[in-house]
Design a protein around this motif. Structure first.
Motif, short mmCIF file in Angstrom:
data_model
loop_
_atom_site.label_atom_id
_atom_site.label_comp_id
_atom_site.label_asym_id
_atom_site.label_seq_id
_atom_site.Cartn_x
_atom_site.Cartn_y
_atom_site.Cartn_z
N ALA A 275 46.43 37.54 52.81
CA ALA A 275 47.09 37.96 50.99
C ALA A 275 46.75 37.39 50.92
O ALA A 275 46.71 36.00 50.45
N GLY A 276 46.60 37.36 48.88
CA GLY A 276 46.66 36.45 48.24
C GLY A 276 46.69 37.15 46.74
O GLY A 276 46.66 38.61 46.74
N PHE A 277 47.01 36.88 45.25
CA PHE A 277 47.10 36.75 44.22
C PHE A 277 46.66 36.26 44.03
O PHE A 277 46.64 35.01 43.86
N HIS A 278 45.86 36.84 41.93
CA HIS A 278 45.47 35.83 41.38
C HIS A 278 47.12 35.79 40.52
O HIS A 278 48.16 36.96 39.23
N VAL A 279 47.14 34.47 40.15
CA VAL A 279 48.64 34.51 39.16
C VAL A 279 48.67 33.02 37.99
O VAL A 279 48.25 32.33 38.59
N ILE A 280 49.34 33.43 36.82
CA ILE A 280 48.78 32.49 36.10
C ILE A 280 50.18 32.15 34.61
O ILE A 280 50.28 30.97 35.14
N GLY A 281 50.56 33.31 34.43
CA GLY A 281 51.52 32.73 33.54
C GLY A 281 53.14 33.01 34.49
O GLY A 281 53.06 32.87 35.28
N ARG A 310 47.38 32.92 49.66
CA ARG A 310 47.43 32.09 49.43
C ARG A 310 47.36 32.65 48.08
O ARG A 310 47.50 33.50 47.48
N LEU A 311 47.56 31.29 46.66
CA LEU A 311 48.09 31.83 45.15
C LEU A 311 46.45 31.50 44.96
O LEU A 311 45.93 30.39 45.09
N GLU A 312 45.83 32.13 43.31
CA GLU A 312 44.66 31.46 43.05
C GLU A 312 45.35 31.29 41.17
O GLU A 312 46.43 32.12 40.81
N HIS A 313 45.07 29.99 40.86
CA HIS A 313 45.34 28.99 40.14
C HIS A 313 46.87 29.01 39.41
O HIS A 313 46.36 27.53 39.52
N VAL A 314 47.68 29.41 39.93
CA VAL A 314 48.53 28.86 39.81
C VAL A 314 48.99 28.40 38.62
O VAL A 314 49.36 26.46 38.69
N GLU A 315 48.97 28.17 37.46
CA GLU A 315 49.08 27.37 35.86
C GLU A 315 49.96 27.03 35.52
O GLU A 315 50.18 25.70 35.76
#
Length: 494
Positions: A275-281, A310-315
């Motif tokens: 599983a995974g997600f786009h997460v930035i804020g 996995r997580l994408e970006h993790v800013e």
């Protein structure tokens, strides 16, 4: 180095290899060096290819220049990408009336650099888009309204144009020493037909497919991950924040809550896929932490962690959150060129978030110190396909203390990418006997070495072993001569 049937069988610095393999084809490198090939852990192949074959707006410097580019573009569909109003003297995007005037009857779709909003001509704006969240009567469209117009624009691209774009992207990636790419597809990003056609291409880098949605597509994928959006992007002010943006009265958009995230994690874990997600804020990260905590109660920590989600970006991530992610076995797919493009006290992050928050993004050292596996990528077409520039950006982060060592950066862009895709054999992504013969050959330029009184030296060693000081890759970077995937040459410089 000797290779048999796509596998490294011998490495050494003496003549033993010639003795063991007397009938081998010998390739002299004339001083070039060999290193594990790069992996780009987050790409959008067709969109990146359309940037190579279509209207590239990444270097436009003003509203007028963008409008001139639209006027001179050939129709009937003008597909462009890459504008960034925060770099322009007007500090605003064109209006829809200005786009319509420049279009001169052509259909226009121009995605912002983060691909979370777009400028469009009026003929793309349907009644559904007008009624959707994110609609603007005169400005860029975002959120659901953007998805509507993007879908209409995508439908106007012919299969021949799409395949040409995909081939252009794969060839270009191979020429940059990349042997594998992680395609982050999804229903609102590219579509099942697009992904199916991409996977059917056999030349070029290996394509690892992810699908950013809750349900499996009719195409084989490695996981329901990638751009499964928890929120949007900072540049388009759609990343979800706990406090409002500094330059607008909004806190962004949260598309998934903790319960939805947990349900997805449980489902994928039980299916045996990532599983995974786009997460930035930071509000989106808080929702992700809540989701993993809830999933942990259902699955137990060992089962959740073994799935290597996995997580994408993790800013935006705190030290405590990074430690929790590491305990859950999370892989962070991150993009160092985000900091190079928008970090620092005068960059876009600071404009959108204010000085204090704006310099705290993309803390690679915090994630690495917590034990989170890092996998580097470009998110192309958001940033360029340039692995050496990404390594350099990760080392020379614009915020002191957020960068990582050259060895850690190189590993994150090679072995880290394979680990992010679930390959944990301890060999793939390295060069040692028994490892897949997946590597790139590089010619080196003269590199300025920091901390050495600005002297210039030849960097002719494997970059994982390090050189005196830190290599400053703003100078001439290594040039790819050949890229090899499992013993098969996928790129050779003419």
């Amino acid at each position: 180095m000797a290779v048999t049937d796509g596998v490294v069988v011998w490495i050494g610095q003496d003549s033993v290899g010639h003795t063991l393999h007397p009938d081998a084809e010998v390739i002299e490198l004339d001083g070039a060096f060999v290193a594990p090939a790069f992996v780009d852990a987050h790409v959008h192949a067709t969109s990146a290819g359309l940037l190579l074959t279509g209207l590239d707006l990444t270097k436009t410097s003003s509203v007028d220049e963008l409008l001139d580019r639209v006027r001179s573009a050939e129709g009937p569909l003008v597909w462009g990408h890459g504008w960034d109003e925060t770099r322009w003297p007007e500090n605003r995007p064109p209006t829809r009336a200005e786009i319509d005037e420049a279009a001169q009857g052509k259909t226009v779709y121009l995605s912002r650099i983060d691909v979370h909003s777009a400028l469009v001509s009026s003929d793309l704006v349907s009644d559904e888009a007008r009624a959707a969240d994110g609609f603007s009567a005169d400005g860029p469209l975002s959120r659901a309204a953007h998805h509507h117009v993007r879908g209409t624009a995508k439908a106007a691209i012919t299969p021949e144009q799409r395949q040409a774009a995909q081939r252009a992207f794969l060839n270009y990636a191979a020429s940059r020493g990349i042997a594998s790419v992680h395609e982050c597809a999804g229903p609102d990003i590219s579509g099942e037909d697009d992904l199916r056609e991409l996977l059917a291409l056999t030349e070029g880098p290996e394509v690892v497919a992810y699908w950013g949605a809750h349900d499996l597509p009719a195409v084989p994928v490695r996981g329901l991950a990638g751009d499964h959006f928890v929120d949007g992007a900072i540049g388009s002010r759609t990343a979800a924040l706990t406090e409002p943006y500094a330059d607008a009265d909004t806190s962004g958009a949260l598309y998934l809550d903790g319960r939805q995230i947990a349900d997805h994690l449980v489902k994928c874990t039980e299916l045996g896929i990532q599983a995974g997600f786009h997460v930035i804020g930071d509000a989106a990260m808080a929702a992700v932490i809540e989701g993993f905590s809830l999933a942990e109660k259902t699955l137990g920590t060992p089962e959740l962690a073994s799935a290597r989600h996995r997580l994408e970006h993790v800013e935006m991530v705190s030290k405590e959150q990074a430690e929790k992610l590491a305990g859950w076995g999370v892989v962070a797919s991150v993009q160092p060129l985000f900091d190079a493009e928008w970090g620092g006290p005068t960059g876009m992050y600071a404009q959108r978030l204010g000085d204090e928050r704006g310099v705290g993004l993309n803390p690679f050292s915090r994630l690495a110190a917590a034990g989170v596996v890092l996998a580097f990528g470009s998110d192309t077409p958001v940033t360029a396909i340039d692995p050496w520039a990404a390594v350099r950006a990760a080392v020379h982060h614009k915020t002191d203390g957020h960068g990582v060592s050259p060895r850690a950066a190189f590993t994150a862009h090679t072995r880290g990418g394979w680990r992010a895709a679930g390959v944990n054999d301890g060999l793939t992504g390295t060069l040692q006997p028994g490892a897949p013969a997946t590597y790139a050959v590089w010619e080196t330029g003269d590199l300025v070495v920091a901390g050495s009184d600005a002297r210039v030296q030849r960097w002719s060693t494997d970059p994982r072993s390090g050189v005196p000081g830190l290599p400053d890759l703003t100078g001439p970077a290594p040039v790819c001569v050949r890229t090899v995937l499992n013993g098969r040459t996928i790129y050779e410089r003419k």
